[in-house]
Design a protein around this motif. Structure first.
Motif, PDB file in Angstrom:
ATOM      1  N   LEU A  63       0.828  -1.201   0.000  1.00 48.64           N
ATOM      2  CA  LEU A  63       0.000   0.000   0.000  1.00 48.64           C
ATOM      3  C   LEU A  63       0.864   1.253   0.000  1.00 48.64           C
ATOM      4  N   THR A  64       0.408   2.266  -0.714  1.00 49.64           N
ATOM      5  CA  THR A  64       0.998   3.597  -0.570  1.00 49.64           C
ATOM      6  C   THR A  64       0.325   4.275   0.618  1.00 49.64           C
ATOM      7  N   LYS A  65       0.939   5.375   1.087  1.00 53.95           N
ATOM      8  CA  LYS A  65       0.324   6.118   2.199  1.00 53.95           C
ATOM      9  C   LYS A  65      -1.079   6.591   1.804  1.00 53.95           C
ATOM     10  N   ASP A  66      -1.219   7.081   0.550  1.00 56.87           N
ATOM     11  CA  ASP A  66      -2.528   7.582   0.099  1.00 56.87           C
ATOM     12  C   ASP A  66      -3.565   6.477   0.073  1.00 56.87           C
ATOM     13  N   SER A  67      -3.164   5.319  -0.420  1.00 57.79           N
ATOM     14  CA  SER A  67      -4.107   4.215  -0.506  1.00 57.79           C
ATOM     15  C   SER A  67      -4.515   3.741   0.894  1.00 57.79           C
ATOM     16  N   ALA A  68      -3.537   3.653   1.809  1.00 59.71           N
ATOM     17  CA  ALA A  68      -3.846   3.242   3.183  1.00 59.71           C
ATOM     18  C   ALA A  68      -4.735   4.288   3.866  1.00 59.71           C
ATOM     19  N   ALA A  69      -4.458   5.564   3.586  1.00 56.91           N
ATOM     20  CA  ALA A  69      -5.272   6.638   4.189  1.00 56.91           C
ATOM     21  C   ALA A  69      -6.706   6.565   3.679  1.00 56.91           C
ATOM     22  N   GLY A  70      -6.873   6.239   2.402  1.00 54.89           N
ATOM     23  CA  GLY A  70      -8.219   6.089   1.846  1.00 54.89           C
ATOM     24  C   GLY A  70      -8.938   4.905   2.466  1.00 54.89           C
ATOM     25  N   PHE A  71      -8.221   3.819   2.612  1.00 52.62           N
ATOM     26  CA  PHE A  71      -8.834   2.612   3.172  1.00 52.62           C
ATOM     27  C   PHE A  71      -9.307   2.857   4.607  1.00 52.62           C
ATOM     28  N   TYR A  72      -8.497   3.572   5.391  1.00 46.94           N
ATOM     29  CA  TYR A  72      -8.811   3.794   6.809  1.00 46.94           C
ATOM     30  C   TYR A  72      -9.306   5.220   7.077  1.00 46.94           C
TER      31      TYR A  72
ATOM     32  N   PHE B 112      -3.746   7.456  13.902  1.00 39.76           N
ATOM     33  CA  PHE B 112      -3.862   7.353  12.445  1.00 39.76           C
ATOM     34  C   PHE B 112      -2.495   7.276  11.759  1.00 39.76           C
ATOM     35  N   LYS B 113      -1.556   8.125  12.161  1.00 41.12           N
ATOM     36  CA  LYS B 113      -0.239   8.113  11.511  1.00 41.12           C
ATOM     37  C   LYS B 113       0.463   6.773  11.767  1.00 41.12           C
ATOM     38  N   ASP B 114       0.384   6.291  12.998  1.00 38.82           N
ATOM     39  CA  ASP B 114       0.988   4.981  13.303  1.00 38.82           C
ATOM     40  C   ASP B 114       0.336   3.883  12.460  1.00 38.82           C
ATOM     41  N   LEU B 115      -0.978   3.971  12.283  1.00 41.84           N
ATOM     42  CA  LEU B 115      -1.699   2.971  11.491  1.00 41.84           C
ATOM     43  C   LEU B 115      -1.211   2.992  10.035  1.00 41.84           C
ATOM     44  N   LEU B 116      -1.026   4.199   9.487  1.00 39.62           N
ATOM     45  CA  LEU B 116      -0.528   4.285   8.095  1.00 39.62           C
ATOM     46  C   LEU B 116       0.910   3.763   7.997  1.00 39.62           C
ATOM     47  N   ASP B 117       1.740   4.108   8.976  1.00 36.23           N
ATOM     48  CA  ASP B 117       3.130   3.603   8.964  1.00 36.23           C
ATOM     49  C   ASP B 117       3.146   2.074   8.996  1.00 36.23           C
ATOM     50  N   TYR B 118       2.295   1.522   9.838  1.00 34.02           N
ATOM     51  CA  TYR B 118       2.190   0.055   9.964  1.00 34.02           C
ATOM     52  C   TYR B 118       1.708  -0.577   8.657  1.00 34.02           C
ATOM     53  N   MET B 119       0.632  -0.049   8.113  1.00 31.58           N
ATOM     54  CA  MET B 119       0.025  -0.686   6.937  1.00 31.58           C
ATOM     55  C   MET B 119       0.872  -0.520   5.671  1.00 31.58           C
ATOM     56  N   THR B 120       1.827   0.435   5.707  1.00 35.74           N
ATOM     57  CA  THR B 120       2.723   0.616   4.552  1.00 35.74           C
ATOM     58  C   THR B 120       4.123   0.083   4.840  1.00 35.74           C
ATOM     59  N   SER B 121       4.298  -0.634   5.939  1.00 34.79           N
ATOM     60  CA  SER B 121       5.641  -1.081   6.343  1.00 34.79           C
ATOM     61  C   SER B 121       6.113  -2.309   5.573  1.00 34.79           C
ATOM     62  N   GLY B 122       5.254  -2.880   4.773  1.00 37.41           N
ATOM     63  CA  GLY B 122       5.598  -4.062   3.982  1.00 37.41           C
ATOM     64  C   GLY B 122       4.380  -4.471   3.193  1.00 37.41           C
ATOM     65  N   PRO B 123       4.491  -5.561   2.452  1.00 31.54           N
ATOM     66  CA  PRO B 123       3.334  -5.982   1.655  1.00 31.54           C
ATOM     67  C   PRO B 123       2.185  -6.515   2.518  1.00 31.54           C
ATOM     68  N   CYS B 124       1.004  -6.438   1.935  1.00 30.61           N
ATOM     69  CA  CYS B 124      -0.222  -7.000   2.521  1.00 30.61           C
ATOM     70  C   CYS B 124      -0.777  -8.027   1.541  1.00 30.61           C
ATOM     71  N   VAL B 125      -1.632  -8.901   2.051  1.00 30.25           N
ATOM     72  CA  VAL B 125      -2.331  -9.852   1.179  1.00 30.25           C
ATOM     73  C   VAL B 125      -3.847  -9.675   1.358  1.00 30.25           C
ATOM     74  N   PRO B 126      -4.486  -8.879   0.487  1.00 29.34           N
ATOM     75  CA  PRO B 126      -5.947  -8.776   0.540  1.00 29.34           C
ATOM     76  C   PRO B 126      -6.583 -10.011  -0.090  1.00 29.34           C
ATOM     77  N   ILE B 127      -7.680 -10.453   0.506  1.00 32.31           N
ATOM     78  CA  ILE B 127      -8.363 -11.683   0.065  1.00 32.31           C
ATOM     79  C   ILE B 127      -9.869 -11.413   0.056  1.00 32.31           C
ATOM     80  N   ALA B 128     -10.489 -11.587  -1.108  1.00 35.41           N
ATOM     81  CA  ALA B 128     -11.955 -11.498  -1.184  1.00 35.41           C
ATOM     82  C   ALA B 128     -12.515 -12.866  -0.840  1.00 35.41           C
ATOM     83  N   LEU B 129     -13.399 -12.890   0.152  1.00 32.52           N
ATOM     84  CA  LEU B 129     -13.908 -14.157   0.676  1.00 32.52           C
ATOM     85  C   LEU B 129     -15.410 -14.269   0.503  1.00 32.52           C
ATOM     86  N   GLU B 130     -15.876 -15.504   0.402  1.00 27.02           N
ATOM     87  CA  GLU B 130     -17.305 -15.762   0.269  1.00 27.02           C
ATOM     88  C   GLU B 130     -17.725 -16.852   1.251  1.00 27.02           C
TER      89      GLU B 130
END
Ligand code: GDP
Length: 145
Positions: free
Chosen positions: A41-50, A59-77
């Motif tokens: 995630l970029t900072k902008d994308s993480a800021a939009g998500f949250y 909020f700033k800590d949350l953005l730093d955390y969510m952009t600190s490395g890759p994420c794996v989003p999964i759409a579930l059913e």
């Protein structure tokens, strides 16, 4: 009642090499993986998500955390996906999460809690579209958004 939810294995989950264990817990609980990818995630994308949390002190800590490395989003059913998935991941703070939940098993703290789950049907749809385009959802899984 919708049958969709969005999970994200957060950067600490990736760093701890937990992708396999976490997806196993999810599929053993009866969820079907409809789409999955790895993204940074970029900072902008993480800021939009949250965005809902933008006035919060963390909020700033949350953005730093969510952009600190890759994420794996999964759409579930699954039937009753949002509520059942929140139950599977447990409380935001792992110290308060029930035994056997993903956060209780793997999370270090309230801030770094390894996994996200949508909190409403409306947000599930918005959040899935944050990571997957309508076209790829249709092409991959026949999802109509
Ligand atoms: P969730 O729906 O259980 O993920 O919880 P929230 O919507 O309340 O918070 C979103 C995310 O922000 C959480 O999963 C944590 O990663 C993070 N977070 C929540 N509370 C705190 C906090 O007090 N401090 C920090 N640094 N992060 C927090």
């Amino acid at each position: 009642m919708s049958n969709r939810t969005l999970a994200i294995i957060k950067p600490d989950g990736i760093r701890k090499n937990l992708i396999g264990q976490i997806i196993t817990k999810i599929t053993e609980a009866g969820f079907k993986v409809k789409a999955v990818k790895m993204v940074k995630l970029t900072k902008d994308s993480a800021a939009g998500f949250y965005e809902v949390h933008k006035e919060r002190a963390f909020f700033k800590d949350l953005l730093d955390y969510m952009t600190s490395g890759p994420c794996v989003p999964i759409a579930l059913e699954k039937e009753n996906a949002v509520a059942d998935f929140r139950k599977l991941i447990g409380a935001t703070d792992p110290a308060e999460a029930e035994d056997g939940t993903i956060r209780k098993l793997y999370a270090a703290s309230k801030a770094e809690n390894v996994i996200h789950g949508s909190d409403s049907d409306e947000n599930a749809a918005i959040e899935i579209l944050h990571f997957f385009s309508r076209k790829e959802l249709l092409d991959i899984s026949g999802y109509q958004f």
